[in-house]
Design a protein around this motif. Sequence first.
Motif, PDB file in Angstrom:
ATOM      1  N   CYS A  46       0.839  -1.209   0.000  1.00  0.00           N
ATOM      2  CA  CYS A  46       0.000   0.000   0.000  1.00  0.00           C
ATOM      3  C   CYS A  46       0.875   1.261   0.000  1.00  0.00           C
ATOM      4  N   CYS A  49       1.994   3.486  -3.037  1.00  0.00           N
ATOM      5  CA  CYS A  49       1.180   4.647  -3.427  1.00  0.00           C
ATOM      6  C   CYS A  49       0.978   5.620  -2.265  1.00  0.00           C
ATOM      7  N   HIS A  50       0.856   5.102  -1.038  1.00  0.00           N
ATOM      8  CA  HIS A  50       0.407   5.958   0.069  1.00  0.00           C
ATOM      9  C   HIS A  50       1.529   6.587   0.893  1.00  0.00           C
ATOM     10  N   SER A  81      -4.266   9.334  -0.280  1.00  0.00           N
ATOM     11  CA  SER A  81      -4.729   9.904   0.989  1.00  0.00           C
ATOM     12  C   SER A  81      -3.843   9.462   2.146  1.00  0.00           C
ATOM     13  N   ARG A 108     -16.169   5.773   0.731  1.00  0.00           N
ATOM     14  CA  ARG A 108     -15.801   6.377   2.022  1.00  0.00           C
ATOM     15  C   ARG A 108     -17.033   6.490   2.919  1.00  0.00           C
ATOM     16  N   ILE A 114     -13.848   6.361  -4.089  1.00  0.00           N
ATOM     17  CA  ILE A 114     -12.393   6.490  -4.248  1.00  0.00           C
ATOM     18  C   ILE A 114     -12.053   6.266  -5.724  1.00  0.00           C
ATOM     19  N   GLY A 115     -11.302   7.207  -6.294  1.00  0.00           N
ATOM     20  CA  GLY A 115     -10.991   7.121  -7.728  1.00  0.00           C
ATOM     21  C   GLY A 115      -9.772   6.270  -8.026  1.00  0.00           C
ATOM     22  N   MET A 118      -6.190   3.403  -7.448  1.00  0.00           N
ATOM     23  CA  MET A 118      -6.273   2.370  -6.412  1.00  0.00           C
ATOM     24  C   MET A 118      -7.078   1.205  -7.000  1.00  0.00           C
ATOM     25  N   TYR A 123      -9.401  -5.353  -5.340  1.00  0.00           N
ATOM     26  CA  TYR A 123      -9.540  -5.435  -3.880  1.00  0.00           C
ATOM     27  C   TYR A 123     -10.902  -6.010  -3.479  1.00  0.00           C
ATOM     28  N   SER A 151      -7.465  14.894  -4.894  1.00  0.00           N
ATOM     29  CA  SER A 151      -7.295  14.429  -6.277  1.00  0.00           C
ATOM     30  C   SER A 151      -8.238  15.196  -7.191  1.00  0.00           C
TER      31      SER A 151
HETATM   32  C1  HEC Z   1      -1.979   2.319  -7.208  1.00  0.00           C
HETATM   33  C2  HEC Z   1      -1.987   3.214  -6.071  1.00  0.00           C
HETATM   34  C3  HEC Z   1      -2.687   2.802  -4.807  1.00  0.00           C
HETATM   35  C4  HEC Z   1      -2.562   1.614  -4.118  1.00  0.00           C
HETATM   36  C5  HEC Z   1      -1.722   0.399  -4.476  1.00  0.00           C
HETATM   37  C6  HEC Z   1      -3.378   1.737  -2.945  1.00  0.00           C
HETATM   38  N1  HEC Z   1      -4.006   2.948  -2.925  1.00  0.00           N
HETATM   39 FE1  HEC Z   1      -5.309   3.589  -1.502  1.00  0.00          FE
HETATM   40  N2  HEC Z   1      -5.637   5.289  -2.588  1.00  0.00           N
HETATM   41  C7  HEC Z   1      -4.924   5.685  -3.714  1.00  0.00           C
HETATM   42  C8  HEC Z   1      -5.383   6.995  -4.126  1.00  0.00           C
HETATM   43  C9  HEC Z   1      -4.850   7.782  -5.320  1.00  0.00           C
HETATM   44  C10 HEC Z   1      -6.404   7.386  -3.223  1.00  0.00           C
HETATM   45  C11 HEC Z   1      -7.227   8.670  -3.272  1.00  0.00           C
HETATM   46  C12 HEC Z   1      -8.247   8.559  -4.366  1.00  0.00           C
HETATM   47  C13 HEC Z   1      -9.155   9.732  -4.464  1.00  0.00           C
HETATM   48  O1  HEC Z   1      -8.733  10.856  -4.191  1.00  0.00           O
HETATM   49  O2  HEC Z   1     -10.354   9.534  -4.788  1.00  0.00           O
HETATM   50  C14 HEC Z   1      -6.534   6.281  -2.267  1.00  0.00           C
HETATM   51  C15 HEC Z   1      -7.445   6.257  -1.203  1.00  0.00           C
HETATM   52  C16 HEC Z   1      -7.467   5.318  -0.191  1.00  0.00           C
HETATM   53  C17 HEC Z   1      -8.334   5.342   0.959  1.00  0.00           C
HETATM   54  C18 HEC Z   1      -9.382   6.423   1.248  1.00  0.00           C
HETATM   55  C19 HEC Z   1      -8.807   7.393   2.255  1.00  0.00           C
HETATM   56  C20 HEC Z   1      -9.492   8.735   2.324  1.00  0.00           C
HETATM   57  O3  HEC Z   1      -9.285   9.452   3.314  1.00  0.00           O
HETATM   58  O4  HEC Z   1     -10.194   9.122   1.399  1.00  0.00           O
HETATM   59  C21 HEC Z   1      -8.025   4.267   1.738  1.00  0.00           C
HETATM   60  C22 HEC Z   1      -8.647   3.869   3.070  1.00  0.00           C
HETATM   61  C23 HEC Z   1      -6.961   3.560   1.073  1.00  0.00           C
HETATM   62  N3  HEC Z   1      -6.652   4.207  -0.091  1.00  0.00           N
HETATM   63  C24 HEC Z   1      -6.341   2.416   1.572  1.00  0.00           C
HETATM   64  C25 HEC Z   1      -5.422   1.646   0.848  1.00  0.00           C
HETATM   65  C26 HEC Z   1      -4.856   0.397   1.315  1.00  0.00           C
HETATM   66  C27 HEC Z   1      -5.098  -0.224   2.673  1.00  0.00           C
HETATM   67  C28 HEC Z   1      -4.058  -0.072   0.299  1.00  0.00           C
HETATM   68  C29 HEC Z   1      -3.308  -1.375   0.228  1.00  0.00           C
HETATM   69  C30 HEC Z   1      -4.101  -2.570   0.423  1.00  0.00           C
HETATM   70  C31 HEC Z   1      -4.131   0.896  -0.778  1.00  0.00           C
HETATM   71  N4  HEC Z   1      -4.945   1.921  -0.406  1.00  0.00           N
HETATM   72  C32 HEC Z   1      -3.464   0.749  -1.977  1.00  0.00           C
HETATM   73  C33 HEC Z   1      -3.966   4.945  -4.363  1.00  0.00           C
HETATM   74  C34 HEC Z   1      -3.598   3.642  -4.031  1.00  0.00           C
END
Ligand code: HEC
Length: 290
Positions: A46, A49-50, A81, A108, A114-115, A118, A123, A151
């Motif tokens: 995770c 990206c995060h 995020s 959310r 969520i765009g 991800m 998932y 975003s």
């Molecule tokens: C390929 C990139 C990518 C991966 C891999 C990824 N994420 Fe994300 N995630 C993002 C992006 C970009 C956003 C924000 C999207 C948006 O602004 O709508 C996001 C948003 C989120 C959010 C929403 C948070 C909020 O405050 O809005 C959560 C929870 C989250 N991710 C958890 C995870 C977890 C846990 C993993 C691993 C299992 C993961 N993500 C893997 C790119 C990724």
Amino acid sequence: MTIEAWKRVRRGTAMLALALAASLGAAAAETPLERGRYLVETIAACGNCHTPKGPDGPLPGKALAGNWVVEDIPPFRAVASNITPDRATGIGGWTDAQIGRAIREGIRPDGSVIGPPMPIGLYRGLSDDDLAAMVAYLRSVPAVSSVSEKSTYRIPLPPSYGPPVGRVAAPPRADAVAYGAYLAGPVAHCTECHTPMLEGGRRDTTKLGAGGQAFAGPWGSAVAANLTSSRTSGLGAWTDAEIERAIRTGISRDGRRLHPPMAFAEYRDIAPPDMAALIAFLRSLPPVER
Ligand code: HEC
Ligand code: HEC
């Protein structure tokens, strides 16, 4: 069958049962928190990206704190995020169920979607146990106060990624190809990057693992490799050790250093049985020439 032969079979079965009990014991000894740490930090990566990065890699003290531009392309500028338990800027105010729903369904607590990129579509296949483990681990990481840029999506986001998911069980680990497919899909999203896109952004699942998508970044452009069993353009002629080295260290068969965005730093620590399952799954992909 002679009595001696029968006794040998009995002994064999007993030993098999013992070995099975030992391996089940090992799996059971892993707490949800440990499992969650392994998933989030290693095979699901995770943080790829995060976690924000600088020239020397992940920024210290900012693990999973977001505000990292994952992709800036004409359809969108996606900023990951803050998924640490900070209440004001992260997900500390969300319930376990709300965090789980965000990860597995892309919704959310306020109902917003969520765009991309991800990989929510994949998932959706995360097992209930693995999802709960991820949530438990996310709750345990240090809270980091960090506001993420929002975003910008210039494409319409779907109202949802599908109906509510319900219950999901992971395939049995003893079935290496099926478990490898689970790891390469829902858990590590290898197939998200390594499957060609059709017009309109859907993946061409008739060419699963055939590669072809280009990823631009400071490194230039890297084209996802063909992971099918094609001997000419895929991994068909590679040894298991060569495939393992490429995944763990980012060194290709010919010694070339592979470019991001594949999460080599995290994949370095993939558990050996998971690596074996991933390779078994890749070997099962029908050859596709590209
Ligand atoms: C390929 C990139 C990518 C991966 C891999 C990824 N994420 Fe994300 N995630 C993002 C992006 C970009 C956003 C924000 C999207 C948006 O602004 O709508 C996001 C948003 C989120 C959010 C929403 C948070 C909020 O405050 O809005 C959560 C929870 C989250 N991710 C958890 C995870 C977890 C846990 C993993 C691993 C299992 C993961 N993500 C893997 C790119 C990724
Ligand atoms: C975020 C996108 C992304 C994800 C996720 C990803 N990869 Fe990759 N992978 C790439 C790209 C891009 C390349 C090519 C890099 C280059 O040529 O410099 C690559 C290269 C490879 C190679 C080297 C092939 C060669 O010909 O050198 C292997 C093997 C591989 N990936 C396997 C996997 C496996 C297995 C997973 C999941 C555990 C995975 N990848 C996840 C993008 C990704």
